[in-house]
Design a protein around this motif. Sequence first.
Motif, PDB file in Angstrom:
ATOM      1  N   ASN A  60       0.255  11.634   3.641  1.00 42.39           N
ATOM      2  CA  ASN A  60       1.122  11.638   2.462  1.00 42.39           C
ATOM      3  C   ASN A  60       2.002  10.393   2.417  1.00 42.39           C
ATOM      4  OD1 ASN A  60       0.301  14.031   1.236  1.00 42.39           O
ATOM      5  ND2 ASN A  60       1.659  15.271   2.482  1.00 42.39           N
ATOM      6  N   VAL A  61       2.587  10.048   3.550  1.00 41.40           N
ATOM      7  CA  VAL A  61       3.456   8.876   3.600  1.00 41.40           C
ATOM      8  C   VAL A  61       2.635   7.595   3.506  1.00 41.40           C
ATOM      9  CG1 VAL A  61       5.155   7.622   4.984  1.00 41.40           C
ATOM     10  CG2 VAL A  61       5.180  10.124   4.943  1.00 41.40           C
ATOM     11  N   TYR A  62       1.511   7.562   4.193  1.00 37.79           N
ATOM     12  CA  TYR A  62       0.664   6.367   4.202  1.00 37.79           C
ATOM     13  C   TYR A  62       0.132   6.044   2.807  1.00 37.79           C
ATOM     14  CZ  TYR A  62      -3.029   3.131   5.620  1.00 37.79           C
ATOM     15  OH  TYR A  62      -3.834   2.026   5.759  1.00 37.79           O
ATOM     16  N   SER A  63      -0.023   7.061   1.962  1.00 38.70           N
ATOM     17  CA  SER A  63      -0.622   6.873   0.639  1.00 38.70           C
ATOM     18  C   SER A  63       0.299   6.168  -0.347  1.00 38.70           C
ATOM     19  CB  SER A  63      -1.050   8.224   0.057  1.00 38.70           C
ATOM     20  OG  SER A  63       0.076   9.056  -0.164  1.00 38.70           O
ATOM     21  N   VAL A  64       1.598   6.023  -0.018  1.00 37.88           N
ATOM     22  CA  VAL A  64       2.503   5.263  -0.885  1.00 37.88           C
ATOM     23  C   VAL A  64       2.038   3.810  -0.902  1.00 37.88           C
ATOM     24  CG1 VAL A  64       4.875   4.503  -1.248  1.00 37.88           C
ATOM     25  CG2 VAL A  64       4.415   6.806  -0.392  1.00 37.88           C
ATOM     26  N   GLU A  65       1.835   3.256  -2.090  1.00 37.41           N
ATOM     27  CA  GLU A  65       1.222   1.928  -2.204  1.00 37.41           C
ATOM     28  C   GLU A  65       2.098   0.825  -1.622  1.00 37.41           C
ATOM     29  OE1 GLU A  65      -1.786   1.053  -3.037  1.00 37.41           O
ATOM     30  OE2 GLU A  65      -2.327   3.144  -3.291  1.00 37.41           O
ATOM     31  N   SER A  66       3.371   0.752  -2.044  1.00 37.69           N
ATOM     32  CA  SER A  66       4.256  -0.293  -1.539  1.00 37.69           C
ATOM     33  C   SER A  66       5.699   0.088  -1.823  1.00 37.69           C
ATOM     34  CB  SER A  66       3.950  -1.647  -2.196  1.00 37.69           C
ATOM     35  OG  SER A  66       4.326  -1.650  -3.554  1.00 37.69           O
ATOM     36  N   ILE A 183       5.443  11.371  10.469  1.00 42.75           N
ATOM     37  CA  ILE A 183       6.116  10.745   9.338  1.00 42.75           C
ATOM     38  C   ILE A 183       6.606   9.350   9.703  1.00 42.75           C
ATOM     39  CG2 ILE A 183       8.124  10.905   7.822  1.00 42.75           C
ATOM     40  CD1 ILE A 183       7.812  13.979   8.055  1.00 42.75           C
ATOM     41  N   LEU A 184       7.190   9.208  10.883  1.00 45.83           N
ATOM     42  CA  LEU A 184       7.669   7.894  11.319  1.00 45.83           C
ATOM     43  C   LEU A 184       6.513   6.903  11.465  1.00 45.83           C
ATOM     44  CD1 LEU A 184      10.398   8.876  13.956  1.00 45.83           C
ATOM     45  CD2 LEU A 184      10.723   8.101  11.596  1.00 45.83           C
ATOM     46  N   LEU A 185       5.378   7.370  11.949  1.00 48.75           N
ATOM     47  CA  LEU A 185       4.205   6.505  12.056  1.00 48.75           C
ATOM     48  C   LEU A 185       3.729   6.083  10.667  1.00 48.75           C
ATOM     49  CD1 LEU A 185       2.134   5.168  13.893  1.00 48.75           C
ATOM     50  CD2 LEU A 185       0.783   7.280  13.829  1.00 48.75           C
ATOM     51  N   GLY A 186       3.762   7.021   9.718  1.00 48.88           N
ATOM     52  CA  GLY A 186       3.387   6.689   8.345  1.00 48.88           C
ATOM     53  C   GLY A 186       4.333   5.673   7.731  1.00 48.88           C
ATOM     54  N   LEU A 187       5.640   5.822   7.976  1.00 53.45           N
ATOM     55  CA  LEU A 187       6.620   4.867   7.470  1.00 53.45           C
ATOM     56  C   LEU A 187       6.431   3.499   8.112  1.00 53.45           C
ATOM     57  CD1 LEU A 187       9.846   7.083   7.372  1.00 53.45           C
ATOM     58  CD2 LEU A 187       8.585   6.177   5.412  1.00 53.45           C
ATOM     59  N   LEU A 188       6.075   3.482   9.386  1.00 53.31           N
ATOM     60  CA  LEU A 188       5.820   2.209  10.078  1.00 53.31           C
ATOM     61  C   LEU A 188       4.634   1.483   9.436  1.00 53.31           C
ATOM     62  CD1 LEU A 188       6.521   0.345  12.447  1.00 53.31           C
ATOM     63  CD2 LEU A 188       4.964   1.667  13.874  1.00 53.31           C
ATOM     64  N   CYS A 189       3.579   2.233   9.131  1.00 57.27           N
ATOM     65  CA  CYS A 189       2.409   1.638   8.467  1.00 57.27           C
ATOM     66  C   CYS A 189       2.764   1.136   7.071  1.00 57.27           C
ATOM     67  CB  CYS A 189       1.279   2.662   8.383  1.00 57.27           C
ATOM     68  SG  CYS A 189       0.523   3.084   9.973  1.00 57.27           S
ATOM     69  N   LEU A 195       5.434  -5.637   4.293  1.00 58.08           N
ATOM     70  CA  LEU A 195       5.790  -6.948   4.833  1.00 58.08           C
ATOM     71  C   LEU A 195       4.629  -7.935   4.703  1.00 58.08           C
ATOM     72  CD1 LEU A 195       7.787  -5.907   8.043  1.00 58.08           C
ATOM     73  CD2 LEU A 195       8.703  -6.978   5.969  1.00 58.08           C
ATOM     74  N   GLN A 196       3.431  -7.447   4.930  1.00 58.11           N
ATOM     75  CA  GLN A 196       2.259  -8.314   4.767  1.00 58.11           C
ATOM     76  C   GLN A 196       2.120  -8.779   3.320  1.00 58.11           C
ATOM     77  OE1 GLN A 196      -1.473  -7.011   6.995  1.00 58.11           O
ATOM     78  NE2 GLN A 196      -0.158  -5.229   7.331  1.00 58.11           N
ATOM     79  N   GLN A 197       2.349  -7.878   2.386  1.00 57.86           N
ATOM     80  CA  GLN A 197       2.249  -8.236   0.967  1.00 57.86           C
ATOM     81  C   GLN A 197       3.314  -9.243   0.568  1.00 57.86           C
ATOM     82  OE1 GLN A 197       2.522  -4.297  -0.699  1.00 57.86           O
ATOM     83  NE2 GLN A 197       0.305  -4.084  -0.917  1.00 57.86           N
ATOM     84  N   PHE A 199       5.114 -11.452   2.653  1.00 60.39           N
ATOM     85  CA  PHE A 199       5.109 -12.741   3.335  1.00 60.39           C
ATOM     86  C   PHE A 199       3.738 -13.419   3.347  1.00 60.39           C
ATOM     87  CE2 PHE A 199       8.783 -10.560   5.235  1.00 60.39           C
ATOM     88  CZ  PHE A 199       9.758 -11.519   5.003  1.00 60.39           C
ATOM     89  N   LEU A 200       2.666 -12.651   3.274  1.00 56.30           N
ATOM     90  CA  LEU A 200       1.327 -13.228   3.299  1.00 56.30           C
ATOM     91  C   LEU A 200       0.655 -13.210   1.929  1.00 56.30           C
ATOM     92  CD1 LEU A 200      -0.023 -11.624   6.621  1.00 56.30           C
ATOM     93  CD2 LEU A 200       1.070 -13.873   6.313  1.00 56.30           C
ATOM     94  N   GLY A 201       1.208 -12.420   1.028  1.00 58.25           N
ATOM     95  CA  GLY A 201       0.618 -12.315  -0.294  1.00 58.25           C
ATOM     96  C   GLY A 201      -0.574 -11.382  -0.347  1.00 58.25           C
ATOM     97  N   GLN A 202      -0.939 -10.801   0.771  1.00 62.92           N
ATOM     98  CA  GLN A 202      -2.051  -9.862   0.835  1.00 62.92           C
ATOM     99  C   GLN A 202      -1.911  -9.004   2.090  1.00 62.92           C
ATOM    100  OE1 GLN A 202      -5.749 -11.951   1.333  1.00 62.92           O
ATOM    101  NE2 GLN A 202      -5.035 -13.141   3.081  1.00 62.92           N
ATOM    102  N   VAL A 203      -2.676  -7.946   2.155  1.00 67.80           N
ATOM    103  CA  VAL A 203      -2.661  -7.077   3.329  1.00 67.80           C
ATOM    104  C   VAL A 203      -3.748  -7.542   4.289  1.00 67.80           C
ATOM    105  CG1 VAL A 203      -2.919  -4.722   4.171  1.00 67.80           C
ATOM    106  CG2 VAL A 203      -1.802  -5.138   1.975  1.00 67.80           C
ATOM    107  N   ALA A 204      -3.319  -8.115   5.424  1.00 63.84           N
ATOM    108  CA  ALA A 204      -4.278  -8.654   6.389  1.00 63.84           C
ATOM    109  C   ALA A 204      -4.985  -7.550   7.167  1.00 63.84           C
ATOM    110  CB  ALA A 204      -3.573  -9.608   7.363  1.00 63.84           C
ATOM    111  N   PHE A 205      -4.258  -6.452   7.409  1.00 63.73           N
ATOM    112  CA  PHE A 205      -4.855  -5.334   8.148  1.00 63.73           C
ATOM    113  C   PHE A 205      -4.431  -4.026   7.506  1.00 63.73           C
ATOM    114  CE2 PHE A 205      -4.542  -1.926  11.283  1.00 63.73           C
ATOM    115  CZ  PHE A 205      -5.847  -1.899  11.762  1.00 63.73           C
ATOM    116  N   SER A 206      -5.381  -3.147   7.314  1.00 63.51           N
ATOM    117  CA  SER A 206      -5.123  -1.834   6.743  1.00 63.51           C
ATOM    118  C   SER A 206      -5.965  -0.793   7.458  1.00 63.51           C
ATOM    119  CB  SER A 206      -5.461  -1.837   5.239  1.00 63.51           C
ATOM    120  OG  SER A 206      -5.512  -0.527   4.734  1.00 63.51           O
ATOM    121  N   LEU A 207      -5.325   0.281   7.857  1.00 61.69           N
ATOM    122  CA  LEU A 207      -6.045   1.365   8.523  1.00 61.69           C
ATOM    123  C   LEU A 207      -7.150   1.907   7.629  1.00 61.69           C
ATOM    124  CD1 LEU A 207      -6.298   3.460  10.844  1.00 61.69           C
ATOM    125  CD2 LEU A 207      -4.587   4.839   9.643  1.00 61.69           C
ATOM    126  N   LYS A 208      -6.839   2.111   6.364  1.00 56.67           N
ATOM    127  CA  LYS A 208      -7.809   2.667   5.428  1.00 56.67           C
ATOM    128  C   LYS A 208      -8.993   1.741   5.201  1.00 56.67           C
ATOM    129  CE  LYS A 208      -8.068   4.672   0.783  1.00 56.67           C
ATOM    130  NZ  LYS A 208      -7.270   5.010  -0.442  1.00 56.67           N
TER     131      LYS A 208
END
Length: 344
Positions: A60-66, A183-189, A195-197, A199-208
Amino acid sequence: MNLANTMTILQTAINAIFPIVLIIALGYMLRQSGFLTEEFVSLGGKLGFSVCLPCSLFNNVYSVESASSIQWDLVIYSVTMMFVLFFLGLLTNGFVTKDRKRRGVVLQCVFRSNIAIVGLPLSYALGGEEAAVITTVLIAFTLPLLNIGGVTALSIYVGDDNQKVDIKKILYNIAKNPLIHAILLGLLCLAARSLQQEFLGQVAFSLKRDIPFLYTAIKNVGSIASPFMLLILGAQFDFSACKGMAKEIIAGTLWRVVLAPLLVIGAAVLLTNHTQLLHCSSASYPALIALFGSPTAVSGGVMAQQMGNDAQLATQLVVWTSIGSIITMFLTVCILMSTGLLVV
């Protein structure tokens, strides 16, 4: 508001809540028939609490886009009102019951809702994709507090009347709670993705995207959490217990499905209409209904059992707040629609 709209609202409320009641009823019948044994129910509660629910909450937490899609004034308001409800429950639950194993359960019922399982689909039914996105964002910020508050409520009254509140024990219970870990792990992700979006302009790594088999496994295990735990709660249900806890059931149900939504949604309307502190749109009110008007959390029953509180009362409150919320959510939606604040 015409008859067709009224029937649509009633159907929406029934379709959102009745599946919960029916699955609980199925668990009750399976236990009464002997199909579910006492040992299975006990082990099933541990499995749901330690594995299935953490996977569901993480997803549920991980599914939040940004973080950029966050309506901060609504988040701050919702978090503030959760604290208000917690302290109001803390002040009043002593008048409801003197049984320490029940006081924490009643307190938990006052502020802890079923936003993830009941609230999210309900908000989508009432406000579409926009309302569902707002609700998902609220889930990310409020679920940690709901679970920390739940652990705190159930820890405060463990022990006898003369025993002081053990802050270290409460913090320990919070720290070891698998729901909070998830929940804390989801918030960390979520933070890492944001942060990747930025400072890098894109997501370099995504679990999904990069480890899809792991993400799919977590998602699949999480998807069974709600029906499985509802079955377990139904198997623990005992109608004869209602007689000895009627006062607690009535008070907890009134707080959860009447007083809490009346206070929070009423204040939101006043703040939106008369101040610049809060800006609620038609899509915001379904999210507030989901967070503050839905029945008490399913996980509260299992947590009560695992933490030495009155699990039977917690189970009763899940059932009766689920039934009561059909009426109160219907009335809430009717009132908001009649005043033009909500469009279904």
